[in-house]
Design a protein around this motif. Structure first.
Motif, mmCIF file in Angstrom:
data_model
loop_
_atom_site.group_PDB
_atom_site.id
_atom_site.type_symbol
_atom_site.label_atom_id
_atom_site.label_comp_id
_atom_site.label_asym_id
_atom_site.label_seq_id
_atom_site.Cartn_x
_atom_site.Cartn_y
_atom_site.Cartn_z
ATOM 1 N N PHE A 1 47.171 17.173 70.081
ATOM 2 C CA PHE A 1 46.557 18.390 71.047
ATOM 3 C C PHE A 1 47.629 16.960 72.647
ATOM 4 O O PHE A 1 47.092 15.608 72.168
ATOM 5 C CB PHE A 1 45.166 18.084 71.486
ATOM 6 C CG PHE A 1 44.557 19.129 71.361
ATOM 7 C CD1 PHE A 1 44.799 20.284 71.737
ATOM 8 C CD2 PHE A 1 44.250 18.958 70.065
ATOM 9 C CE1 PHE A 1 44.500 21.795 70.904
ATOM 10 C CE2 PHE A 1 43.233 19.628 68.930
ATOM 11 C CZ PHE A 1 43.920 21.534 69.724
ATOM 12 N N ARG B 1 44.751 18.616 77.677
ATOM 13 C CA ARG B 1 45.818 18.459 76.685
ATOM 14 C C ARG B 1 46.676 19.095 76.213
ATOM 15 O O ARG B 1 46.712 20.776 76.959
ATOM 16 C CB ARG B 1 45.320 17.391 75.533
ATOM 17 C CG ARG B 1 44.468 17.028 75.796
ATOM 18 C CD ARG B 1 45.112 15.777 75.776
ATOM 19 N NE ARG B 1 44.435 14.203 75.600
ATOM 20 C CZ ARG B 1 44.018 13.791 76.807
ATOM 21 N NH1 ARG B 1 44.094 13.851 78.107
ATOM 22 N NH2 ARG B 1 42.698 12.497 76.622
ATOM 23 N N ALA C 1 49.086 21.715 72.913
ATOM 24 C CA ALA C 1 48.884 22.096 71.830
ATOM 25 C C ALA C 1 50.283 22.245 71.101
ATOM 26 O O ALA C 1 50.680 22.522 72.291
ATOM 27 C CB ALA C 1 48.112 23.777 71.152
ATOM 28 N N ILE D 1 39.389 17.075 69.842
ATOM 29 C CA ILE D 1 40.663 17.128 70.391
ATOM 30 C C ILE D 1 40.426 15.482 70.802
ATOM 31 O O ILE D 1 42.164 14.813 70.785
ATOM 32 C CB ILE D 1 40.461 17.785 72.207
ATOM 33 C CG1 ILE D 1 40.361 19.189 71.594
ATOM 34 C CG2 ILE D 1 41.790 17.956 72.766
ATOM 35 C CD1 ILE D 1 40.166 20.242 73.014
#
Length: 414
Positions: free
Chosen positions: A73, A306, A308, A66
Motif C-alpha cells: 500500500f 494509500r 495498492a 495497511i
C-alpha cells in the motif's frame, strides 16, 4: 454480511458533509456490514483523481494492517491526501512526492531518520520550559479580553509558536505560517481557497518553500545551535537535508505541527465543555492520559490514503492494483472492537490504541511527542488561568474532505 444501508451517491470525503457533521452513523454501519467498502465517485466528486472512487477502510484492525505494509500500500503512487483540488493534474500530484507523508521506503526511511533528530525525546523535552511560558502567556492574553474566538486567540497560538521556537523563526512571522497553511490545506473552504483551482494552495506552498529555503541557506552559511543547523549540516553519518528537502519539511510542520494540533486543542476544549465532569476531573488530577484521549476524540486528520501496488485482499475484499484505499481514522478511533465505550470522552482511558497519529508503521507521526506536550501544556494553562470557560455559540466547522477542523468558536473566558 448484509449490504450497507448507505444512500446512493454518498461520499465520505464530501467537504459539505464534514462541514456539518461527522458521519458516525454511516461509519458504524460500514464497520458492521462492509468494513472495506467501495465508494464510487464521479470525476467531479473525486477532487483531482478521476479514477472512479476509492475503498473506505473503516475498522481499526484493517487500518493497522495497511499501515504495516508500505510495500503493498503505497503513499507515493497517488499521495496520502485523499481529496485534492478539482483541477489538479497527475503531474502535480507526482510533485507532492517530495513531502514525507507521500514517500515510500527506502527514501522515506532516510529522510525520516534525519528529521527525527529534531523530535527526539531530549529535543522535545528541551522545549518544555519555553513552551510552558508561552502557553501561560497565551491564556493570560485571552483571559484579559474576556471572550472571543478560541481558535484564533488560544488554539492556534501555541502550535505556531512551537514551530517558530523549533526552527528559530521570528515570532512575528508565525502569522505567515498560519495564513499559508490555511490556504494550502483548506482549499475546499471558500474562506481560505477555491476547491476548483489549485492557485491559492500552490501559491501558499511556494511561499513556505521560499521562506524555508532562505532559512536553510542562512544556517548553511552561519551554523547555529538549533534544529535547522542540525538538519542542513551533515553529521558523522554524512546525512543532511538539501535546502529543498528542508522546505518540504517545513510544509510538513505547517500541516502536522499547526493545523492538526490546533484542531485537537479546539475539539478537546469543546469536549470538556460538553462533558463538565471530565473538566472537573482534569482540573483536579491533570492525568497524563488526557492528551491521547483528546487526540482520539478529535481525530484531526479524518483520513489518509494509500494506493495498492498489486492485487491484494483486505478484510475479505479483493483490491486491484492502482486502486486507492482510504484509511478512515475517524472511524477506527471509535471502533467498538478496539475501544470500550468509544463514544464516551474519558481522559483516563488506558490503554488507548488510537490512530490519531496515523496508525502504526513507517508513517507514525514523527512529531507525536511534541503534539502531546503542546496539548498538555495548553490545557494545564487553561485549567490554571481560566477554568470557567463557557461556550457562547456552537463551533463553525471547516469545509474539508479530510481535515476535521473548527474554524471559529466563540467562547467566554471568565
Amino acid at each position: 454480511m448484509p449490504a450497507p444501508a448507505i444512500p446512493a451517491g454518498f461520499d465520505f470525503t464530501d467537504p459539505s458533509l464534514w462541514e456539518t457533521r461527522n458521519p458516525t452513523t454511516e461509519f458504524a454501519e460500514l464497520r458492521r456490514t462492509a468494513p472495506v467498502w467501495w465508494n464510487a465517485q464521479t470525476d467531479e466528486q473525486s477532487g483531482g483523481f478521476r479514477d472512479g472512487g476509492y475503498w473506505v477502510v473503516s475498522r481499526h484492525e484493517d487500518i493497522k494492517e495497511i499501515s504495516r505494509k508500505p510495500e503493498i500500500f503505497s503513499s507515493q503512487r497517488k499521495g496520502s491526501i485523499i481529496r485534492l483540488p478539482g483541477e489538479i493534474t497527475a503531474d502535480q500530484i507526482e510533485l507532492t512526492s517530495a513531502l514525507l507523508v507521500n514517500m515510500d521506503p527506502p527514501k522515506h526511511t532516510k529522510i525520516r531518520r534525519i528529521i527525527s533528530k529534531g523530535f527526539s525525546p531530549r529535543a522535545v523535552e528541551g522545549l518544555r520550559a519555553a513552551l510552558a511560558d508561552r502557553a501561560a502567556a497565551i491564556v493570560r492574553g485571552a483571559r484579559e479580553s474576556g471572550g472571543g474566538d478560541f481558535v484564533e486567540q488560544v488554539a492556534c497560538e501555541l502550535p505556531l509558536q512551537a514551530i517558530a521556537e523549533l526552527l528559530g523563526v521570528p515570532q512575528e512571522d508565525r502569522r505567515k505560517v498560519f495564513d499559508w497553511s490555511n490556504q494550502m490545506l483548506n482549499y475546499d473552504d471558500p474562506e481560505y481557497g477555491d476547491a476548483v483551482t489549485t492557485t491559492s494552495a500552490a501559491n501558499a506552498s511556494m511561499e513556505i518553500l521560499g521562506y524555508a529555503w532562505n532559512l536553510a541557506e542562512q544556517r548553511r552559511a552561519d551554523k547555529l545551535d538549533d534544529i535547522v543547523s542540525q538538519l542542513v549540516h551533515a553529521d558523522v553519518d554524512g546525512e543532511s537535508l538539501a535546502s529543498d528537502e528542508f522546505g518540504f519539511f517545513v510544509i510538513l510542520l505547517a500541516v502536522a505541527g499547526n493545523e492538526t494540533t490546533r484542531n485537537a486543542i479546539t475539539h478537546g476544549m469543546k469536549a470538556f465543555v460538553d462533558n463538565p465532569e471530565q473538566w472537573e476531573l482534569y482540573k483536579a488530577e491533570r492525568p497524563r492520559t488526557a492528551p491521547d484521549e483528546i487526540v482520539r476524540w478529535a481525530t484531526p486528520v479524518t483520513a489518509f490514503q494509500r494506493t495498492a501496488v498489486e492485487d491484494t485482499v483486505l478484510g475479505g475484499q479483493e483490491i486491484k492494483a492502482g486502486q486507492r484505499v482510504g484509511l478512515f481514522y475517524s472511524s477506527a478511533n471509535f471502533d467498538e472492537d478496539a475501544f470500550e465505550d468509544p463514544f464516551r470522552f474519558d481522559i483516563t482511558r488506558d490503554p488507548n490504541p488510537h490512530l490519531g497519529f496515523g496508525g502504526t508503521g513507517v508513517h507514525y507521526c514523527v512529531g507525536a511527542n511534541l503534539a502531546r506536550l503542546e496539548i498538555d501544556l495548553m490545557f494545564n494553562a487553561i485549567a490554571d488561568a481560566m477554568p470557567d470557560l463557557t461556550q457562547v455559540a456552537e463551533p463553525e466547522r471547516l469545509r474539508s474532505g479530510w481535515i476535521n477542523g473548527i474554524k471559529h468558536w466563540r467562547v467566554r473566558y471568565a
